[in-house]
Scaffold this active site. Structure first.
Site, PDB file in Angstrom:
ATOM      1  N   ASP A   1      -0.311  17.671  -5.457  1.00 17.99           N
ATOM      2  CA  ASP A   1       0.725  17.772  -4.436  1.00 17.99           C
ATOM      3  C   ASP A   1       1.364  19.157  -4.522  1.00 17.99           C
ATOM      4  O   ASP A   1       1.105  19.927  -5.440  1.00 17.99           O
ATOM      5  CB  ASP A   1       1.739  16.646  -4.570  1.00 17.99           C
ATOM      6  CG  ASP A   1       2.549  16.717  -5.854  1.00 17.99           C
ATOM      7  OD1 ASP A   1       2.522  17.758  -6.526  1.00 17.99           O
ATOM      8  OD2 ASP A   1       3.206  15.714  -6.192  1.00 17.99           O
ATOM      9  N   SER A   2       2.178  19.486  -3.550  1.00 17.49           N
ATOM     10  CA  SER A   2       2.687  20.860  -3.458  1.00 17.49           C
ATOM     11  C   SER A   2       3.871  21.121  -4.366  1.00 17.49           C
ATOM     12  O   SER A   2       4.273  22.277  -4.525  1.00 17.49           O
ATOM     13  CB  SER A   2       3.106  21.146  -2.014  1.00 17.49           C
ATOM     14  OG  SER A   2       4.283  20.423  -1.685  1.00 17.49           O
ATOM     15  N   GLY A   3       4.461  20.062  -4.934  1.00 18.83           N
ATOM     16  CA  GLY A   3       5.694  20.229  -5.693  1.00 18.83           C
ATOM     17  C   GLY A   3       6.929  20.168  -4.818  1.00 18.83           C
ATOM     18  O   GLY A   3       8.053  20.226  -5.326  1.00 18.83           O
ATOM     19  N   GLY A   4       6.730  20.056  -3.504  1.00 21.78           N
ATOM     20  CA  GLY A   4       7.867  20.051  -2.593  1.00 21.78           C
ATOM     21  C   GLY A   4       8.841  18.928  -2.854  1.00 21.78           C
ATOM     22  O   GLY A   4      10.061  19.133  -2.874  1.00 21.78           O
TER      23      GLY A   4
ATOM     24  N   ASP B   1       6.046  21.550   2.046  1.00 23.29           N
ATOM     25  CA  ASP B   1       6.822  20.913   3.110  1.00 23.29           C
ATOM     26  C   ASP B   1       8.236  20.651   2.630  1.00 23.29           C
ATOM     27  O   ASP B   1       8.528  20.723   1.434  1.00 23.29           O
ATOM     28  CB  ASP B   1       6.159  19.602   3.536  1.00 23.29           C
ATOM     29  CG  ASP B   1       6.157  18.582   2.392  1.00 23.29           C
ATOM     30  OD1 ASP B   1       5.592  18.905   1.333  1.00 23.29           O
ATOM     31  OD2 ASP B   1       6.733  17.490   2.544  1.00 23.29           O
TER      32      ASP B   1
ATOM     33  N   GLN C   1       6.116  15.170   8.411  1.00 25.31           N
ATOM     34  CA  GLN C   1       7.479  14.720   8.164  1.00 25.31           C
ATOM     35  C   GLN C   1       8.085  14.188   9.468  1.00 25.31           C
ATOM     36  O   GLN C   1       7.381  14.001  10.448  1.00 25.31           O
ATOM     37  CB  GLN C   1       8.304  15.859   7.578  1.00 25.31           C
ATOM     38  CG  GLN C   1       7.878  16.274   6.170  1.00 25.31           C
ATOM     39  CD  GLN C   1       8.192  15.221   5.111  1.00 25.31           C
ATOM     40  OE1 GLN C   1       8.932  14.265   5.348  1.00 25.31           O
ATOM     41  NE2 GLN C   1       7.625  15.389   3.922  1.00 25.31           N
TER      42      GLN C   1
ATOM     43  N   GLY D   1       7.810  11.677   3.523  1.00 17.19           N
ATOM     44  CA  GLY D   1       9.111  11.263   4.023  1.00 17.19           C
ATOM     45  C   GLY D   1       9.280   9.782   4.235  1.00 17.19           C
ATOM     46  O   GLY D   1      10.184   9.352   4.962  1.00 17.19           O
TER      47      GLY D   1
ATOM     48  N   ASP E   1      -0.724   7.051  -3.635  1.00 14.16           N
ATOM     49  CA  ASP E   1      -0.386   7.371  -5.026  1.00 14.16           C
ATOM     50  C   ASP E   1       1.017   6.870  -5.309  1.00 14.16           C
ATOM     51  O   ASP E   1       1.827   6.725  -4.395  1.00 14.16           O
ATOM     52  CB  ASP E   1      -0.449   8.887  -5.276  1.00 14.16           C
ATOM     53  CG  ASP E   1       0.825   9.579  -4.790  1.00 14.16           C
ATOM     54  OD1 ASP E   1       1.695   9.892  -5.618  1.00 14.16           O
ATOM     55  OD2 ASP E   1       0.968   9.782  -3.552  1.00 14.16           O
TER      56      ASP E   1
ATOM     57  N   CYS F   1      -7.970 -11.256 -13.865  1.00 22.18           N
ATOM     58  CA  CYS F   1      -8.212  -9.826 -14.080  1.00 22.18           C
ATOM     59  C   CYS F   1      -9.159  -9.621 -15.261  1.00 22.18           C
ATOM     60  O   CYS F   1      -9.078 -10.322 -16.277  1.00 22.18           O
ATOM     61  CB  CYS F   1      -6.879  -9.125 -14.346  1.00 22.18           C
ATOM     62  SG  CYS F   1      -7.029  -7.349 -14.671  1.00 22.18           S
TER      63      CYS F   1
ATOM     64  N   CYS G   1      -9.523  -6.450 -16.725  1.00 23.64           N
ATOM     65  CA  CYS G   1      -9.230  -5.143 -17.309  1.00 23.64           C
ATOM     66  C   CYS G   1      -9.222  -5.235 -18.834  1.00 23.64           C
ATOM     67  O   CYS G   1      -9.246  -6.326 -19.427  1.00 23.64           O
ATOM     68  CB  CYS G   1      -7.896  -4.605 -16.798  1.00 23.64           C
ATOM     69  SG  CYS G   1      -6.432  -5.379 -17.544  1.00 23.64           S
TER      70      CYS G   1
ATOM     71  N   CYS H   1      -6.407  -7.429 -20.255  1.00 21.64           N
ATOM     72  CA  CYS H   1      -6.577  -8.868 -20.036  1.00 21.64           C
ATOM     73  C   CYS H   1      -7.786  -9.424 -20.782  1.00 21.64           C
ATOM     74  O   CYS H   1      -7.807 -10.613 -21.119  1.00 21.64           O
ATOM     75  CB  CYS H   1      -6.697  -9.152 -18.536  1.00 21.64           C
ATOM     76  SG  CYS H   1      -5.136  -8.925 -17.638  1.00 21.64           S
TER      77      CYS H   1
ATOM     78  N   HIS I   1      -3.405  -2.323 -17.207  1.00 17.11           N
ATOM     79  CA  HIS I   1      -3.498  -3.493 -16.322  1.00 17.11           C
ATOM     80  C   HIS I   1      -2.989  -3.178 -14.921  1.00 17.11           C
ATOM     81  O   HIS I   1      -3.646  -3.505 -13.918  1.00 17.11           O
ATOM     82  CB  HIS I   1      -2.705  -4.668 -16.897  1.00 17.11           C
ATOM     83  CG  HIS I   1      -2.549  -5.775 -15.893  1.00 17.11           C
ATOM     84  ND1 HIS I   1      -3.571  -6.636 -15.579  1.00 17.11           N
ATOM     85  CD2 HIS I   1      -1.494  -6.112 -15.089  1.00 17.11           C
ATOM     86  CE1 HIS I   1      -3.164  -7.473 -14.634  1.00 17.11           C
ATOM     87  NE2 HIS I   1      -1.913  -7.175 -14.329  1.00 17.11           N
TER      88      HIS I   1
END
Length: 388
Positions: free
Chosen positions: A96-99, A150, A198, A226, A276, A315, A317, A320, A346
């Site tokens: 990501d841009s860090g914005g 942004d 945005q 946003g 994310d 599950c 994983c 589990c 998990h």
């Protein structure tokens, strides 16, 4: 239906209503969508190894420009082979841009049309982010997908405030594009640049922002920013429905910062492809896990003291397969990091499996009925838990 632009190739394989199943082909590999991307803020997903991420079903991870810029520095990451070698993760990476991080430092930053001056949360030192500088940082980091700089307006802003942030975001996108076109050939591997849309919850501003972005270029994908910043769920769903009608159908849509199970499925219903969120690992550190039939549970609760079953019997994983709720509660009550790690594995696996199940049901044409039943069961469990 395919789109090829700047280091990314996206193909839609199937649809069910507005839900989509596709493949995003990047220099780091192929990502099947819908996909949940674990967040490796500073070059690591907290407490989880790359091998454990792969075992949990992750195919693409996210790294954060702001944090890596401050420590260890983009030049250090570049010298050590870029993010893929630095993190020991050879699959696709998005930075990501860090914005968002910069704008969350509201009391220690100043914004102008040129960029943002901010103070480090680590030592108070002063730094400057510009669209050009953010492109250069992300080129050095070497992620497969990079995001334009942004301005993310917080939830609850007025229309005028959101419009002002939009104007900056559009102007900065043009500068990001120019810098990217000049320098992307210098990157160690091909990169794809996504703009960030945005406009908060104002439908006309969302439409204007997208129109302005489309006028600047043929983008390989779009970030939706946003949202999940304090607005109501109804406003978020309405905004996504507006964008679903407007964003080019043949391009992937990345809903930024959204990753609770029910939110993820609601967004897939509305045409989103990539997600994310830090929630899987953050919740794990507080003892919270997600299950199919009981919804969200907190394993620190006394009722789990003698329970021998896994977190979620459905599950498979690592956590589990090998550990029961009683032992996990013991670890969590003591604050043992192994407990946090197991719950992180998990929760990450839970979202990866949810995305995979969504893909399969979309391809089978059964997604709409399946997801409504899933959401009804999950929310019924939550209502039982919160009932007086």
């Amino acid at each position: 239906m395919t789109g090829v632009t700047g280091g990314a190739h996206f193909t839609l394989d199937a649809t069910d209503g507005r839900a989509r199943a596709g493949r995003l082909i990047l220099s780091g590999g192929v990502v099947e969508t819908p996909v949940f991307m674990p967040v490796g803020t500073a070059g690591t997903v907290k407490g989880v190894s790359p091998e454990e991420l792969a075992d949990a079903g992750a195919s693409m991870v996210l790294a954060n420009t702001y944090h890596l810029y401050l420590r260890p520095g983009a030049e250090v990451v570049e010298t050590l082979g870029g993010l893929h070698d630095f993190m020991r993760w050879q699959g696709p990476i998005l930075s990501d841009s860090g914005g968002y991080q910069v704008f969350s430092l509201a009391s220690t930053r100043d914004i102008d049309m040129g960029g943002v001056t901010f103070r480090s949360h680590i030592d108070g030192s002063s730094h400057r982010f510009t669209p050009e500088g953010v492109m250069d940082i992300q080129r050095r980091l070497g992620a497969d997908v990079i995001m334009a700089f942004d301005e993310c307006a917080p939830g609850g802003v007025t229309r005028d405030e959101a419009a002002r942030a939009n104007r900056r975001t559009t102007a900065w996108l043009d500068r990001c594009r120019e810098r990217f076109e000049v320098t992307h050939g210098d990157a160690a591997r091909p990169q794809a640049l996504f703009p960030v849309l945005q406009g908060n919850v104002y439908e006309d501003l969302r439409a204007e922002q997208l129109e302005a972005a489309l006028a600047l270029g043929d983008w390989p994908g779009f970030g939706i920013g946003g949202l999940s910043v304090g607005e109501t769920k109804d406003d978020m769903w309405r905004t996504l429905e507006v964008l679903d009608r407007l964003i080019p159908w043949e391009r992937p849509r990345y809903l930024m910062g959204v990753g609770y199970p029910d939110d993820l499925l609601e967004a897939i219903l509305r045409g989103c492809d990539m997600f994310d969120c830090v929630a899987p690992t953050r919740n794990a550190r507080h003892g919270t896990a997600w299950t199919r039939d009981e919804g969200q549970i907190n394993l620190k609760g006394a009722r789990f003291r003698l329970e021998r079953e896994p977190i979620d019997p459905t599950c498979d994983c690592y956590a589990c397969r090998g550990y029961d709720r009683a032992y996990l509660r013991h670890l969590l009550v003591l604050g043992e990091r192994f407990g946090h790690r197991l719950l992180s594995i998990h929760n990450l696996s839970f979202l990866s499996r949810l995305a995979r199940a969504s893909r399969l049901h979309i391809r089978d044409g059964t997604f709409t009925g399946w997801v409504r039943a899933w959401l009804d069961r999950y929310r019924a469990a939550r209502n039982r838990r919160t009932a007086p």
